[in-house]
Design a protein around this motif. Structure first.
Motif, mmCIF file in Angstrom:
data_model
loop_
_atom_site.group_PDB
_atom_site.id
_atom_site.type_symbol
_atom_site.label_atom_id
_atom_site.label_comp_id
_atom_site.label_asym_id
_atom_site.label_seq_id
_atom_site.Cartn_x
_atom_site.Cartn_y
_atom_site.Cartn_z
ATOM 1 N N GLU A 103 4.026 -6.671 8.568
ATOM 2 C CA GLU A 103 3.362 -5.374 8.713
ATOM 3 C C GLU A 103 2.530 -5.026 7.479
ATOM 4 O OE1 GLU A 103 6.033 -2.184 9.524
ATOM 5 O OE2 GLU A 103 6.419 -2.838 11.565
ATOM 6 N N LYS A 104 3.111 -5.248 6.302
ATOM 7 C CA LYS A 104 2.431 -4.877 5.062
ATOM 8 C C LYS A 104 2.794 -5.882 3.984
ATOM 9 C CE LYS A 104 2.464 0.040 6.048
ATOM 10 N NZ LYS A 104 2.734 1.375 5.598
ATOM 11 N N ARG A 105 1.879 -6.003 3.023
ATOM 12 C CA ARG A 105 2.119 -6.840 1.848
ATOM 13 C C ARG A 105 1.842 -6.017 0.607
ATOM 14 N NH1 ARG A 105 -0.453 -12.684 2.474
ATOM 15 N NH2 ARG A 105 1.596 -13.573 2.801
ATOM 16 N N PHE A 106 2.668 -6.227 -0.402
ATOM 17 C CA PHE A 106 2.534 -5.502 -1.666
ATOM 18 C C PHE A 106 2.534 -6.522 -2.796
ATOM 19 C CE2 PHE A 106 4.845 -2.892 1.391
ATOM 20 C CZ PHE A 106 4.041 -1.761 1.436
ATOM 21 N N PHE A 107 1.355 -6.957 -3.195
ATOM 22 C CA PHE A 107 1.188 -7.944 -4.250
ATOM 23 C C PHE A 107 0.206 -7.401 -5.275
ATOM 24 C CE2 PHE A 107 2.917 -10.351 -0.823
ATOM 25 C CZ PHE A 107 3.615 -11.398 -1.401
ATOM 26 N N GLU A 108 0.452 -7.702 -6.539
ATOM 27 C CA GLU A 108 -0.428 -7.290 -7.621
ATOM 28 C C GLU A 108 -1.076 -8.527 -8.222
ATOM 29 O OE1 GLU A 108 -1.146 -4.127 -8.629
ATOM 30 O OE2 GLU A 108 0.056 -3.468 -6.928
ATOM 31 N N ASP A 109 -2.187 -8.329 -8.919
ATOM 32 C CA ASP A 109 -2.837 -9.436 -9.618
ATOM 33 C C ASP A 109 -1.975 -9.889 -10.784
ATOM 34 O OD1 ASP A 109 -5.017 -9.352 -7.926
ATOM 35 O OD2 ASP A 109 -6.143 -7.984 -9.211
ATOM 36 N N GLY A 110 -1.907 -11.177 -10.975
ATOM 37 C CA GLY A 110 -1.143 -11.723 -12.096
ATOM 38 C C GLY A 110 0.346 -11.710 -11.822
ATOM 39 N N TYR A 111 1.091 -12.305 -12.694
ATOM 40 C CA TYR A 111 2.525 -12.369 -12.498
ATOM 41 C C TYR A 111 3.285 -11.305 -13.281
ATOM 42 C CZ TYR A 111 2.764 -14.575 -17.085
ATOM 43 O OH TYR A 111 2.667 -14.819 -18.414
ATOM 44 N N ILE A 112 2.613 -10.606 -14.182
ATOM 45 C CA ILE A 112 3.293 -9.611 -15.006
ATOM 46 C C ILE A 112 3.404 -8.276 -14.286
ATOM 47 C CG2 ILE A 112 3.143 -8.271 -17.148
ATOM 48 C CD1 ILE A 112 1.919 -10.739 -18.464
ATOM 49 N N ASN A 113 2.332 -7.819 -13.658
ATOM 50 C CA ASN A 113 2.332 -6.516 -13.004
ATOM 51 C C ASN A 113 3.165 -6.565 -11.729
ATOM 52 O OD1 ASN A 113 0.604 -5.586 -14.982
ATOM 53 N ND2 ASN A 113 -1.216 -6.065 -13.790
ATOM 54 N N ARG A 114 4.148 -5.672 -11.632
ATOM 55 C CA ARG A 114 5.052 -5.644 -10.482
ATOM 56 C C ARG A 114 5.232 -4.223 -9.992
ATOM 57 N NH1 ARG A 114 8.142 -10.535 -10.627
ATOM 58 N NH2 ARG A 114 6.864 -11.952 -11.855
ATOM 59 N N LEU A 115 5.183 -4.062 -8.679
ATOM 60 C CA LEU A 115 5.520 -2.772 -8.103
ATOM 61 C C LEU A 115 7.031 -2.601 -8.140
ATOM 62 C CD1 LEU A 115 3.244 -2.609 -4.937
ATOM 63 C CD2 LEU A 115 3.059 -1.215 -6.997
ATOM 64 N N THR A 116 7.484 -1.410 -8.477
ATOM 65 C CA THR A 116 8.912 -1.140 -8.391
ATOM 66 C C THR A 116 9.275 -0.958 -6.912
ATOM 67 O OG1 THR A 116 8.619 1.253 -8.556
ATOM 68 C CG2 THR A 116 8.911 0.021 -10.637
ATOM 69 N N ALA A 117 10.563 -1.085 -6.618
ATOM 70 C CA ALA A 117 11.025 -0.876 -5.247
ATOM 71 C C ALA A 117 10.713 0.548 -4.793
ATOM 72 C CB ALA A 117 12.516 -1.164 -5.148
ATOM 73 N N ASN A 118 10.781 1.503 -5.703
ATOM 74 C CA ASN A 118 10.469 2.887 -5.368
ATOM 75 C C ASN A 118 8.998 3.049 -4.995
ATOM 76 O OD1 ASN A 118 11.230 5.526 -4.906
ATOM 77 N ND2 ASN A 118 10.957 6.165 -7.017
ATOM 78 N N ASN A 119 8.109 2.347 -5.701
ATOM 79 C CA ASN A 119 6.692 2.380 -5.334
ATOM 80 C C ASN A 119 6.478 1.807 -3.938
ATOM 81 O OD1 ASN A 119 4.731 3.494 -7.146
ATOM 82 N ND2 ASN A 119 5.350 1.980 -8.652
ATOM 83 N N VAL A 120 7.145 0.706 -3.631
ATOM 84 C CA VAL A 120 7.031 0.108 -2.296
ATOM 85 C C VAL A 120 7.570 1.079 -1.248
ATOM 86 C CG1 VAL A 120 7.802 -1.787 -0.815
ATOM 87 C CG2 VAL A 120 7.084 -2.261 -3.160
ATOM 88 N N TYR A 121 8.706 1.699 -1.535
ATOM 89 C CA TYR A 121 9.293 2.684 -0.623
ATOM 90 C C TYR A 121 8.303 3.818 -0.351
ATOM 91 C CZ TYR A 121 12.889 5.821 1.284
ATOM 92 O OH TYR A 121 13.625 6.655 2.092
ATOM 93 N N GLN A 122 7.683 4.329 -1.417
ATOM 94 C CA GLN A 122 6.695 5.397 -1.252
ATOM 95 C C GLN A 122 5.511 4.930 -0.412
ATOM 96 O OE1 GLN A 122 6.400 6.262 -5.533
ATOM 97 N NE2 GLN A 122 6.711 8.406 -4.977
#
Length: 171
Positions: A103-122
């Motif tokens: 349904e959705k993908r949550f990926f950031e550029d590079g390997y350092i930047n990461r979405l928190t689980a709370n950001n994904v939840y939001q």
């Protein structure tokens, strides 16, 4: 209602992944309350994942894709990785519905930047999973209210800052 898969590089040598896995542990029950199971996938061996789960008290499944077949099927294999890192995924989340459709993908550029689980939840549900302290800053004409998505983060995790402004009316 579905499955949230966290693809991560390694629980053995990647400190950014370790922080993200622990962060997801804190939000696991909130996703479960919405009918979403969570799991993590990496090319690590089952032994490495079991040791990490025990050491960090991870209760959701960490799945070994040592041949990187699932990682390849999702199209997220890091093609630049070579040597011992060959087969690692580009880190990020995939939300899969009950029928197995992404349904959705949550990926950031590079390997350092990461979405928190709370950001994904939001991003999925539009509300805050782990409510954080809210500060109101009144002034004669405007009231600013601020909130952040996460109280604690590890290096590389992205925090969401929310600022609301309302006209201050005197009564």
């Amino acid at each position: 209602n579905g499955l949230l898969l966290l693809f991560f590089r390694s629980a053995d040598w990647c400190p950014f992944c370790e922080g993200q896995l622990v962060n997801l542990q804190h939000a696991q029950k909130l996703f479960a309350a919405k009918g979403i199971n969570v799991a993590g996938v990496s090319y690590d061996s089952p032994q490495v994942l079991a040791e990490f789960s025990q050491r960090k008290s991870i209760t959701y499944p960490l799945l070994s894709d040592s041949g990187s077949k699932l990682i390849g099927a999702f199209g997220i294999r890091n093609v630049e990785a070579t040597g011992a890192q060959a087969g690692i995924p580009v880190p990020g989340y995939s939300l899969i519905d009950k029928q197995g459709v992404i349904e959705k993908r949550f990926f950031e550029d590079g390997y350092i930047n990461r979405l928190t689980a709370n950001n994904v939840y939001q991003n999925i549900f539009g509300d805050v999973a782990l409510p954080q302290p809210v500060r109101s800053l009144p002034s004669p004409h405007v009231v600013l209210t601020t909130m952040q998505s996460d109280k604690e983060v590890t290096p590389g995790e992205l925090v969401r800052i929310v600022v609301r402004s309302e006209e201050h009316t005197s009564e």
